[in-house]
Scaffold this motif. Structure first.
Motif, mmCIF file in Angstrom:
data_model
loop_
_atom_site.group_PDB
_atom_site.id
_atom_site.type_symbol
_atom_site.label_atom_id
_atom_site.label_comp_id
_atom_site.label_asym_id
_atom_site.label_seq_id
_atom_site.Cartn_x
_atom_site.Cartn_y
_atom_site.Cartn_z
ATOM 1 N N ASP A 156 19.279 10.213 5.785
ATOM 2 C CA ASP A 156 18.668 10.792 4.599
ATOM 3 C C ASP A 156 17.259 11.269 4.931
ATOM 4 O O ASP A 156 16.375 10.455 5.213
ATOM 5 N N PRO A 157 17.013 12.591 4.907
ATOM 6 C CA PRO A 157 15.682 13.117 5.256
ATOM 7 C C PRO A 157 14.577 12.581 4.358
ATOM 8 O O PRO A 157 13.465 12.354 4.811
ATOM 9 N N GLN A 158 14.873 12.370 3.084
ATOM 10 C CA GLN A 158 13.859 11.856 2.166
ATOM 11 C C GLN A 158 13.448 10.437 2.567
ATOM 12 O O GLN A 158 12.273 10.080 2.532
ATOM 13 N N LEU A 159 14.428 9.637 2.972
ATOM 14 C CA LEU A 159 14.133 8.279 3.413
ATOM 15 C C LEU A 159 13.306 8.301 4.702
ATOM 16 O O LEU A 159 12.377 7.519 4.862
ATOM 17 N N GLU A 160 13.628 9.216 5.600
ATOM 18 C CA GLU A 160 12.861 9.332 6.840
ATOM 19 C C GLU A 160 11.404 9.671 6.558
ATOM 20 O O GLU A 160 10.502 9.142 7.199
ATOM 21 N N VAL A 161 11.166 10.519 5.569
ATOM 22 C CA VAL A 161 9.795 10.868 5.178
ATOM 23 C C VAL A 161 9.087 9.640 4.623
ATOM 24 O O VAL A 161 7.927 9.369 4.953
ATOM 25 N N MET A 162 9.799 8.851 3.804
ATOM 26 C CA MET A 162 9.176 7.639 3.248
ATOM 27 C C MET A 162 8.829 6.652 4.368
ATOM 28 O O MET A 162 7.765 6.034 4.337
ATOM 29 N N TRP A 163 9.727 6.489 5.334
ATOM 30 C CA TRP A 163 9.441 5.601 6.458
ATOM 31 C C TRP A 163 8.238 6.105 7.243
ATOM 32 O O TRP A 163 7.374 5.326 7.656
ATOM 33 N N ALA A 164 8.181 7.412 7.468
ATOM 34 C CA ALA A 164 7.054 7.982 8.209
ATOM 35 C C ALA A 164 5.750 7.746 7.458
ATOM 36 O O ALA A 164 4.723 7.403 8.055
ATOM 37 N N MET A 165 5.787 7.895 6.133
ATOM 38 C CA MET A 165 4.579 7.662 5.336
ATOM 39 C C MET A 165 4.166 6.195 5.406
ATOM 40 O O MET A 165 2.978 5.885 5.513
ATOM 41 N N LYS A 166 5.125 5.299 5.343
ATOM 42 C CA LYS A 166 4.814 3.876 5.421
ATOM 43 C C LYS A 166 4.215 3.537 6.788
ATOM 44 O O LYS A 166 3.219 2.817 6.872
ATOM 45 N N ALA A 167 4.788 4.083 7.849
ATOM 46 C CA ALA A 167 4.267 3.840 9.192
ATOM 47 C C ALA A 167 2.862 4.423 9.338
ATOM 48 O O ALA A 167 1.971 3.798 9.923
ATOM 49 N N TYR A 168 2.645 5.615 8.787
ATOM 50 C CA TYR A 168 1.331 6.243 8.851
ATOM 51 C C TYR A 168 0.301 5.409 8.099
ATOM 52 O O TYR A 168 -0.816 5.186 8.587
ATOM 53 N N ASN A 169 0.656 4.940 6.909
ATOM 54 C CA ASN A 169 -0.279 4.126 6.128
ATOM 55 C C ASN A 169 -0.627 2.833 6.860
ATOM 56 O O ASN A 169 -1.786 2.404 6.847
ATOM 57 N N HIS A 170 0.351 2.204 7.493
ATOM 58 C CA HIS A 170 0.099 0.999 8.290
ATOM 59 C C HIS A 170 -0.878 1.317 9.426
ATOM 60 O O HIS A 170 -1.831 0.571 9.663
ATOM 61 N N ALA A 171 -0.662 2.428 10.106
ATOM 62 C CA ALA A 171 -1.533 2.827 11.209
ATOM 63 C C ALA A 171 -2.950 3.103 10.719
ATOM 64 O O ALA A 171 -3.937 2.690 11.346
ATOM 65 N N GLU A 172 -3.056 3.772 9.594
ATOM 66 C CA GLU A 172 -4.367 4.096 9.032
ATOM 67 C C GLU A 172 -5.147 2.832 8.676
ATOM 68 O O GLU A 172 -6.332 2.696 9.002
ATOM 69 N N ILE A 173 -4.472 1.894 8.034
ATOM 70 C CA ILE A 173 -5.119 0.634 7.659
ATOM 71 C C ILE A 173 -5.561 -0.121 8.903
ATOM 72 O O ILE A 173 -6.682 -0.626 8.980
ATOM 73 N N TYR A 174 -4.692 -0.189 9.909
ATOM 74 C CA TYR A 174 -5.034 -0.917 11.124
ATOM 75 C C TYR A 174 -6.225 -0.268 11.839
ATOM 76 O O TYR A 174 -7.144 -0.965 12.273
ATOM 77 N N PHE A 175 -6.223 1.056 11.948
ATOM 78 C CA PHE A 175 -7.332 1.728 12.637
ATOM 79 C C PHE A 175 -8.644 1.507 11.884
ATOM 80 O O PHE A 175 -9.687 1.259 12.494
ATOM 81 N N ASN A 176 -8.604 1.574 10.570
ATOM 82 C CA ASN A 176 -9.808 1.296 9.774
ATOM 83 C C ASN A 176 -10.284 -0.139 9.983
ATOM 84 O O ASN A 176 -11.488 -0.397 10.033
ATOM 85 N N LEU A 177 -9.343 -1.051 10.124
ATOM 86 C CA LEU A 177 -9.673 -2.461 10.349
ATOM 87 C C LEU A 177 -10.385 -2.654 11.690
ATOM 88 O O LEU A 177 -11.449 -3.266 11.744
ATOM 89 N N ILE A 178 -9.824 -2.110 12.770
ATOM 90 C CA ILE A 178 -10.460 -2.302 14.086
ATOM 91 C C ILE A 178 -11.731 -1.475 14.230
ATOM 92 O O ILE A 178 -12.533 -1.728 15.126
ATOM 93 N N SER A 179 -11.918 -0.509 13.339
ATOM 94 C CA SER A 179 -13.161 0.258 13.336
ATOM 95 C C SER A 179 -14.278 -0.491 12.615
ATOM 96 O O SER A 179 -15.455 -0.246 12.866
ATOM 97 N N SER A 180 -13.895 -1.387 11.710
ATOM 98 C CA SER A 180 -14.871 -2.044 10.842
ATOM 99 C C SER A 180 -15.164 -3.497 11.186
ATOM 100 O O SER A 180 -16.214 -4.010 10.830
#
Length: 168
Positions: A32-56
């Motif tokens: 399901d392409p829509q599900l793949e987009v949701m997974w990608a968004m979830k993975a991106y958000n996790h990465a963003e939070i982690y990078f902000n954490l190690i930056s701060s």
């Protein structure tokens, strides 16, 4: 990492539906392409939070899971030969590497929540998440490598770069 649309663009109802959909077993879906987009968004958000954490926060002080010590111990026993500063994708993705990683990952089933979820991992720990610097890995691979990077001082470059920017 700049988040433009992300989950916020879904609204409360859409984010709730996405969360429910992501909690269902993989067998409930085809490709399901829509599900793949949701997974990608979830993975991106996790990465963003982690990078902000190690930056701060000084990465050496971070605890990513309640099992950090166990993960780190198992990682150093089996993967001390990996170059943590600049990962070689073949050391994660080749058929031989997958066979090597499988028992490591599976030992954390029931110990680390979502141990086998897809997660974005930076190849060069001195740099941000970009298309060229990112690989898809399991959550437990992410934890193992990032815990080792944090404890070994490899992520200090990100933290120090952010601290220098703030002082300017």
């Amino acid at each position: 990492m700049a988040s433009r649309n992300g989950l916020a663009s879904l609204g409360v109802e859409g984010a709730s539906s996405a969360a429910h959909a992501l909690s269902l077993p993989a067998e409930a879906y085809g490709n399901d392409p829509q599900l793949e987009v949701m997974w990608a968004m979830k993975a991106y958000n996790h990465a963003e939070i982690y990078f902000n954490l190690i930056s701060s926060v000084d990465p050496k002080l971070l605890k990513l899971t309640k099992s950090d010590d166990q993960i780190h111990s198992a990682y150093t026993e089996g993967f001390s030969d990996l170059n943590l500063e600049l990962l070689d994708p073949d050391h994660l993705k080749s058929p031989e590497s997958k066979e090597r990683w499988r028992p490591f990952c599976n030992q954390f089933e029931g110990i680390v929540e979502d141990f086998n979820y897809g997660t974005l991992l930076r190849l060069d720990c001195r740099k941000d998440y970009t298309e060229e610097n990112t690989i898809f890995a399991t959550r437990i691979q992410f934890y193992a490598i990032e815990i080792a990077r944090n404890r070994g001082g490899y992520n200090d470059a990100v933290y120090n770069a952010k601290s220098k920017q703030e002082q300017s």
